[in-house]
Structure formats: structure tokens, C-alpha cells
Design an enzyme around this catalytic site. Structure first.
Site, PDB file in Angstrom:
ATOM      1  CG  ASP A  66      -0.371  -0.602   2.538  1.00 56.96           C
ATOM      2  OD1 ASP A  66       0.873  -0.513   2.646  1.00 56.96           O
ATOM      3  OD2 ASP A  66      -0.985  -1.210   3.326  1.00 56.96           O
ATOM      4  CG  ASN A 135      -8.893  -1.537  12.009  1.00 54.15           C
ATOM      5  OD1 ASN A 135      -7.826  -2.289  11.700  1.00 54.15           O
ATOM      6  ND2 ASN A 135      -9.374  -0.477  11.371  1.00 54.15           N
ATOM      7  CG  HIS A 137      -5.911  -2.380   8.838  1.00 55.36           C
ATOM      8  ND1 HIS A 137      -5.856  -1.081   9.288  1.00 55.36           N
ATOM      9  CD2 HIS A 137      -4.457  -2.557   9.041  1.00 55.36           C
ATOM     10  CE1 HIS A 137      -4.761  -0.630   9.760  1.00 55.36           C
ATOM     11  NE2 HIS A 137      -3.869  -1.649   9.410  1.00 55.36           N
ATOM     12  CD  GLU A 142      -8.655   1.070   7.765  1.00 54.06           C
ATOM     13  OE1 GLU A 142      -8.651   0.072   8.711  1.00 54.06           O
ATOM     14  OE2 GLU A 142      -7.786   1.871   7.880  1.00 54.06           O
TER      15      GLU A 142
END
Ligand code: F6R
Length: 260
Positions: A66, A135, A137, A142
Site C-alpha cells: 500500500d 481493527n 485490517h 479496513e
């Protein structure tokens, strides 16, 4: 999934580097998928040590997971800069074989499509190294990301921006958007190797390993991967319920069942 629990972050890095080194030794022109952030740093350190001891990484290619949108490539926290500093230089990779999504492209959708095409042209990723967000990811997919998503623009979750603010002078400076490989892109890698250390990752690890496959915990998509290995330290393993079984399977890992 293969779950490997080791003592601490140095051991996580040593184990993961060992797996990557095996792949590169068997295929010197292997294609690596590389992650940024803190989690893989020990893996890169251990790989650099293996390189010093003779592992040839000069023919390896690499694709980053990313990149932030709108941040100059020479900004020290752009993933272009991070990958160069933490991966290309210490591992002695050929920079011309290393790709990072172009978060500065005028047409981000076209850049995302082009990134997918570049991965395909390289023959696909042989081993994808991953970290995980608190979380759940992976990459910057996400919660509620499509489980079959491809490289695309995503809006970073507020929790992710807050977690990454430590790399910037202030929260305001953390970009809002990113280009990230999708969950489907990650699933296409021949091997997936997720590393996590510390109690802050324990809940996410328990959810993705022992919870249902769900876009609410994007890393759980690795349950659909044929060769996913989760390498974690004791603290990151602390919310798992089947730890005895994971240790037992690692102890009894047999050569007739190499991909348990
Ligand atoms: C980084 C990436 C992210 C990180 C995750 C964990 O390229 O794709 O998924 O792996 O945010 O970050 P750290 O390791 O800094 O806790």
C-alpha cells in the site's frame, strides 16, 4: 491456517525471515510482497542478517502492499521512502525490481489497475508478508472491505490514522486515503505470512484466527488461503483459545504434511 507462537518479537522476525529465506533459496527470482509499519521490522532485520551470511536477494522482486495518497515519494513516511529505507537498502534489493503503488497518480483508479497488471506480469507474489491493524485490517483493507477486493483507493479508518500518527508530527498530517492491494489481491499470493507482536494485536489475532470469516475483521479472509501462516509472540497470542493445539501441531509438524 498455521499458527506459530514464539517468545517475542525477535523470534517472530527470525521465524518469518527463515520462511522467506527458504522460498528465496528455492527460487532466487522470487516475488516478495512487503508490508510497512513496525511489525515486519524484525523480519527485515533477520533477513538482512541472512543476507550478510550469504543469502542472495539480488534477483528478488518486491511489491509493497500500500501507499498513502497525496504524499510526496521523498517524504520520509511515504511508503516509497519507507520501503527504500527498511527493505531495499538493508536487503540489497535491486530497486528497479521494487514497486510501490503510486499514490500521486493523477488517475488513481488507473494506477491501481496498473499495479495489479504489474503484479500479474511478474508472475504473482510468491510470499506476502503482512502485519495487522488493531481493527483487523491487512494492507489498508479496513473493516467492511470486500473480501474479493483488488487494488483500489480506500479511506483510512480514524483508528488507523491515529495509530499511524506516531510516524508524523501530528494527526493532521496523516493522509486520509491510500492505495492498497485488495483482499482478493492478497489471497492470490502463493503464501501469506502474517507477523504480529504485542498485546495490542491480541484481540485482532483471536478474531482473524478463531472468529468467523468476516469483512468486519478483514484479516480473517486468510482462513480462505491455502498457505497462510500466522507468526505471533506470546502477547499477541494471549486471546487465542487453542494455543495448546497450535503448539502441538508445530511440535508434530511432519515432513509428510509440509503445509499443515
Ligand atoms: C502496512 C500495512 C498495515 C500494517 C498494519 C500494522 O503496509 O499494510 O496493514 O501492517 O497497520 O501496522 P504496525 O505493524 O505498524 O502495527
Amino acid at each position: 491456517m498455521e499458527v506459530v507462537i514464539v517468545a517475542g518479537s525477535v523470534e517472530v522476525g527470525a521465524f518469518a525471515a527463515g520462511r522467506i529465506a527458504e522460498i528465496v533459496a528455492a527460487k532466487p527470482e522470487a516475488v516478495l510482497g512487503v508490508a510497512t509499519g513496525s511489525s515486519p521490522l524484525e523480519t527485515y532485520r533477520a533477513l538482512a542478517a541472512r543476507r550478510d551470511a550469504g543469502l542472495d536477494l539480488s534477483r528478488v522482486s518486491a511489491f509493497a502492499l500500500d501507499e498513502y495518497v497525496g504524499i510526496a515519494h521523498d517524504h520520509p513516511e511515504s511508503y516509497h521512502a519507507v520501503v527504500d529505507r527498511e527493505v531495499v537498502q538493508p536487503l540489497g534489493l535491486d530497486a528497479s525490481r521494487v514497486r510501490v503503488p503510486d499514490g500521486l497518480a493523477a488517475d488513481l483508479d488507473a494506477a491501481a489497475e496498473d499495479y495489479e497488471a504489474q503484479i500479474a506480469a511478474a508472475g504473482g507474489v510468491d510470499v506476502q508478508l503482512l502485519g495487522i491493524g488493531g481493527n483487523g485490517h491487512i494492507g489498508f483493507n479496513e473493516p467492511t472491505s470486500s473480501l474479493v477486493s483488488r487494488t483500489r483507493v480506500k479511506t483510512l479508518a480514524p483508528a488507523t490514522r491515529e495509530a499511524n500518527a506516531r510516524f508524523f508530527d501530528s494527526l493532521d498530517q496523516v493522509p486520509m486515503h491510500c492505495l492498497t492491494q485488495g483482499l482478493g489481491t492478497i489471497l492470490d499470493a502463493k503464501r501469506a505470512l502474517l507477523v504480529a507482536q504485542g498485546a495490542s494485536k491480541a484481540h485482532a489475532i483471536a478474531q482473524i484466527v478463531e472468529g468467523p470469516v468476516s469483512s468486519m475483521w478483514p484479516g480473517s479472509v486468510l482462513q480462505l488461503h491455502r498457505h497462510a501462516t500466522i507468526v505471533i509472540d506470546e502477547a499477541a497470542a494471549s486471546e487465542l483459545t487453542l494455543t495448546d493445539y497450535y503448539r502441538y501441531t508445530v511440535e508434530h509438524r511432519s515432513i509428510v504434511q509440509p503445509d499443515a
